[in-house]
Scaffold this motif. Structure first.
Motif, PDB file in Angstrom:
ATOM      1  N   PRO A 343       0.801  -1.238   0.000  1.00 52.34           N
ATOM      2  CA  PRO A 343       0.000   0.000   0.000  1.00 52.34           C
ATOM      3  C   PRO A 343       0.825   1.275   0.000  1.00 52.34           C
ATOM      4  CG  PRO A 343      -0.937  -1.609   1.525  1.00 52.34           C
ATOM      5  CD  PRO A 343       0.368  -2.183   1.053  1.00 52.34           C
ATOM      6  N   SER A 344       2.037   1.239   0.553  1.00 54.17           N
ATOM      7  CA  SER A 344       2.866   2.456   0.586  1.00 54.17           C
ATOM      8  C   SER A 344       3.366   2.852  -0.786  1.00 54.17           C
ATOM      9  CB  SER A 344       4.052   2.255   1.528  1.00 54.17           C
ATOM     10  OG  SER A 344       4.921   1.240   1.037  1.00 54.17           O
ATOM     11  N   LEU A 389       2.166 -12.790   5.592  1.00 56.92           N
ATOM     12  CA  LEU A 389       2.722 -12.745   6.942  1.00 56.92           C
ATOM     13  C   LEU A 389       4.237 -12.630   6.807  1.00 56.92           C
ATOM     14  CD1 LEU A 389       0.633 -15.443   8.852  1.00 56.92           C
ATOM     15  CD2 LEU A 389       0.567 -12.972   9.173  1.00 56.92           C
ATOM     16  N   HIS A 390       4.780 -11.515   7.239  1.00 57.35           N
ATOM     17  CA  HIS A 390       6.213 -11.297   7.083  1.00 57.35           C
ATOM     18  C   HIS A 390       6.972 -11.900   8.260  1.00 57.35           C
ATOM     19  CE1 HIS A 390       6.102  -8.151  10.178  1.00 57.35           C
ATOM     20  NE2 HIS A 390       4.988  -7.719   9.599  1.00 57.35           N
ATOM     21  N   GLY A 400      -6.740  -4.949  10.744  1.00 55.77           N
ATOM     22  CA  GLY A 400      -6.699  -4.541   9.347  1.00 55.77           C
ATOM     23  C   GLY A 400      -5.601  -3.563   9.016  1.00 55.77           C
ATOM     24  N   GLY A 401      -4.802  -3.176  10.023  1.00 54.51           N
ATOM     25  CA  GLY A 401      -3.745  -2.200   9.792  1.00 54.51           C
ATOM     26  C   GLY A 401      -2.462  -2.857   9.329  1.00 54.51           C
ATOM     27  N   ARG A 402      -1.374  -2.085   9.376  1.00 54.09           N
ATOM     28  CA  ARG A 402      -0.075  -2.615   8.980  1.00 54.09           C
ATOM     29  C   ARG A 402       1.015  -1.893   9.759  1.00 54.09           C
ATOM     30  NH1 ARG A 402      -1.491   0.768   4.564  1.00 54.09           N
ATOM     31  NH2 ARG A 402       0.067   2.397   4.171  1.00 54.09           N
ATOM     32  N   CYS A 403       2.141  -2.591   9.912  1.00 53.51           N
ATOM     33  CA  CYS A 403       3.280  -1.992  10.590  1.00 53.51           C
ATOM     34  C   CYS A 403       4.233  -1.405   9.557  1.00 53.51           C
ATOM     35  CB  CYS A 403       3.969  -3.033  11.472  1.00 53.51           C
ATOM     36  SG  CYS A 403       4.780  -4.367  10.531  1.00 53.51           S
ATOM     37  N   ASP A 404       5.437  -1.049  10.026  1.00 52.58           N
ATOM     38  CA  ASP A 404       6.371  -0.400   9.105  1.00 52.58           C
ATOM     39  C   ASP A 404       7.217  -1.392   8.325  1.00 52.58           C
ATOM     40  OD1 ASP A 404       7.791  -1.347  11.220  1.00 52.58           O
ATOM     41  OD2 ASP A 404       8.996   0.459  11.546  1.00 52.58           O
ATOM     42  N   GLY A 409       0.908  -5.997   4.944  1.00 56.93           N
ATOM     43  CA  GLY A 409      -0.266  -5.486   4.238  1.00 56.93           C
ATOM     44  C   GLY A 409      -0.300  -5.787   2.759  1.00 56.93           C
ATOM     45  N   THR A 410       0.717  -6.480   2.234  1.00 55.07           N
ATOM     46  CA  THR A 410       0.729  -6.816   0.808  1.00 55.07           C
ATOM     47  C   THR A 410      -0.344  -7.861   0.515  1.00 55.07           C
ATOM     48  OG1 THR A 410       3.109  -6.383   0.668  1.00 55.07           O
ATOM     49  CG2 THR A 410       2.128  -7.711  -1.077  1.00 55.07           C
ATOM     50  N   PRO A 411      -1.287  -7.581  -0.423  1.00 55.69           N
ATOM     51  CA  PRO A 411      -2.367  -8.541  -0.708  1.00 55.69           C
ATOM     52  C   PRO A 411      -1.886  -9.701  -1.576  1.00 55.69           C
ATOM     53  CG  PRO A 411      -2.613  -6.603  -2.090  1.00 55.69           C
ATOM     54  CD  PRO A 411      -1.451  -6.326  -1.172  1.00 55.69           C
TER      55      PRO A 411
END
Length: 630
Positions: A343-344, A389-390, A400-404, A409-411
């Motif tokens: 998303p970034s 899942l990283h 539903g959020g994401r970290c740095d 968050g990659t679909p």
């Protein structure tokens, strides 16, 4: 390229040697990039003096004292070996003159354009009168250059409309140019800088490359790799370079330190996290998610929990960030795995935004099919969807959020089945037989009918988005065709379809929207391609619309498909009456006909009866759909 205001024999020799090297570099680069990396270039560079003259290499022209009479350089096909060169073997001609503008501030001088047209007519006539028919196109590209600037002139037209006047052949040619030919002239741009180097990234050189590319297409057919896929890969390469060299602010010194990126090693199929330590402070270096064979991807599916997939190879068809993979719990079945953009990356990169949207839209469409119990016999089946899942701890605040982390968050979307795209099949095996064309048509039409029940239109029907798989439920050797890649599907009026100059409907190209019959029209263009139909090279939406108008007016598509099956011709006539109207396609009646033609083809009497009664059904469904206004 020498840059000197003074003309001399030495300068002219160097200019032609530079021109020869420039043409060979362009041709060799295009050939190895788009056609065959390991097959030698099938062209060489030679120089003519005038139309009908012999061809010379630059060295031979210098040794014989004929350099001053050369008009330029040409790319010649090697098909005839070392025998005498004929003008019909010229793939592309580059005219070279001392000054192509002659003081004209707006582009080519009129004398330069006239000379280019003279050579262009000669090339078209040579190709038309040739017995080899290596080039079927009715257009020719001419590069026009001097030691600083350059541009392209394109001449196209049907020489069958030329009315020769033996007493004055030039006058008859002028009449043909005025009435039946189309001349396109590009702007004049700088090709070489003052150091003599070609400006490969500038518009002027790029338009010469594009003209050479289309000249190759005329002679060799479509390339193995498309310009779209190359542009997508170029975007990824740029991102990689940005990641390899990123500036970090040094906290102790008031300067920037250039820190190189080091790729983490992949061992035993695992994706490892990489930490950089600068001034004893760990900093994570962002990396784009480009997977390799044997990599393990951990997916968080909201309905199925965590699932693990192992990458096998990149998916055929030129779709970026798409792979074949296996579920580690069921490793016997190959699956398609699509990776969206992080998303970034959506704001700075249009390609990443398109990639993210494609995965998200396709996931949404396949969920609609699943929840509405739509038959997926001719549609892809969603196996899993969710986020990657990283490795390492995740610091996201909400589910539903994401970290740095650069992957958080990659679909991801995983579908079944996989198969060979039609583009690869046609390249390998040639045109489809009548039976296979009908089967492909029936299966694609069934897919469109099922999607219509859910209120979905595909919006991107092309050979790359239809795959062929073995039909396990029927006799050996039979195939099933699946309509894949629903990432540009249209769910509501505000959605925009993909634009494909060869396969999009006329309404989509003209208005950027789909009408109810747009997918059916695209399917007809697909069948035309599968059955060996040729398409004029299309370089703009305007030329694509003109080609469609000519084809429908002269019934070119109907004639081609009529040679394959009367049923295909009848459906083409039916869609011709619906194109651009708000009336929907009645898929059911055509699917009944196709089921009989495909599955009951052994009964020839039934086929004869269905063809004889076809007009009644066409009139009936047209009248019903259009309230009598057929």
């Amino acid at each position: 390229m020498p840059f000197s205001p003074y003309a001399s024999d030495d300068v002219k020799e160097n200019e032609y040697l530079a021109l020869e090297d420039f043409l060979h570099t362009m041709a060799d680069g295009l050939w190895r990039t788009f056609w065959h990396r390991k097959v030698p270039l099938p062209y060489f560079v030679s120089c003519p003096r005038y139309p009908g003259s012999k061809f010379y290499t630059v060295e031979k022209a210098i040794s014989r004292g004929r350099l001053g009479g050369l008009c330029g350089a040409a790319l010649i096909s090697k098909a005839r070996g070392n025998r005498q060169i004929h003008w019909n073997e010229v793939v592309e001609l580059a005219l070279f003159r001392p000054d192509i503008t002659m003081g004209n501030e707006f582009g080519f001088s009129s004398a330069t354009i006239c000379e280019a047209l003279f050579y262009g007519v000669h090339l078209l006539l040579s190709r038309t009168l040739s017995k080899s028919h290596a080039v079927t196109s009715d257009s020719v590209f001419l590069l026009v250059l001097d030691s600083k600037f350059g541009g392209v002139i394109k001449l196209s037209g049907d020489l069958g409309k030329l009315e020769p006047n033996l007493s004055n052949p030039y006058e008859s040619m002028v009449v043909w140019l005025k009435c039946h030919a189309e001349v396109s002239v590009s702007q004049v741009d700088c090709i070489w800088n003052k150091l003599g180097n070609a400006n490969w990234g500038d518009l002027g050189t790029l338009q010469l490359l594009l003209a050479t590319y289309y000249s190759f297409v005329q002679r060799n057919g479509p390339p193995r790799k498309s310009i779209v896929s190359l542009a997508s890969n170029h975007s990824f390469r740029l991102q990689k370079r940005m990641m390899e060299c990123r500036f970090f602010e040094n906290e102790n010194e008031n300067e920037n330190a250039l820190v190189p990126f080091q790729q983490a090693g992949h061992q035993h199929g695992e994706i490892n996290e990489l930490d950089h330590y600068i001034n004893s402070s760990p900093r994570k270096q962002a990396t784009h998610l480009q997977l390799k064979q044997a990599d393990i991807l951990l997916l968080e599916d909201q309905q199925q929990g965590q699932k693990s997939f192992q990458i096998q190879e990149s998916l055929r068809g030129g779709i970026p960030c798409s792979y074949t993979a296996v579920d580690l719990e069921y490793p016997n079945e190959l699956l398609s795995l699509y990776v969206g953009a992080h998303p970034s990356r959506l704001e700075p990169s249009w390609e990443d935004m398109s990639l993210w949207h494609s995965v998200q839209r396709q996931t949404k469409v396949l969920n609609i099919f699943k929840h509405q119990d739509i038959s997926i016999k001719h549609l892809p089946e969603m196996v899993a969807s969710g986020r990657i899942l990283h490795p390492g701890p995740c610091k996201k605040q909400t589910p539903g959020g994401r970290c740095d982390h650069p992957w958080c968050g990659t679909p991801i979307l995983v579908t079944y089945p996989i198969g060979d795209p039609l583009s690869s099949i046609v390249t390998r095996d040639g045109s489809f037989s009548s039976e296979e064309a009908l089967r492909c048509f029936r299966d694609c039409l069934a897919a469109l009918n099922n999607a219509k029940m859910a209120g979905v239109q595909h919006g991107d029907i092309c050979p790359e988005n239809v795959i062929r798989v073995v039909n396990k439920s029927r006799i050996a050797g039979s195939f099933l065709y699946i309509l894949i890649s629903w990432g540009r599907a249209v769910l509501e009026d505000k959605d925009s379809p993909a634009l494909n100059l060869q396969f999009s409907s006329a309404h989509a190209l003209q208005h950027g929207k789909l009408c109810p019959s747009s997918d059916a029209e695209s399917l007809i263009y697909l069948l035309h391609f599968l059955c060996g139909g040729t398409t004029k090279e299309l370089d703009s939406i305007e030329s694509a619309l003109q080609w469609r108008q000519r084809c429908w007016t002269k019934r070119v598509v109907q004639q081609r498909l009529g040679d394959v099956s009367p049923l295909l011709k009848a459906f083409t006539d039916y869609v011709d009456g619906l194109c651009g109207t708000p009336y929907p396609v009645d898929y059911d009646i055509w699917l009944k006909r196709l089921d009989r033609a495909v599955d009951g083809s052994a009964d020839k009497g039934k086929q004869l009866n269905q063809v004889l009664s076809l007009k009644e059904d066409v009139a009936e469904c047209s009248g019903t759909s259009m309230d009598g206004n057929s």
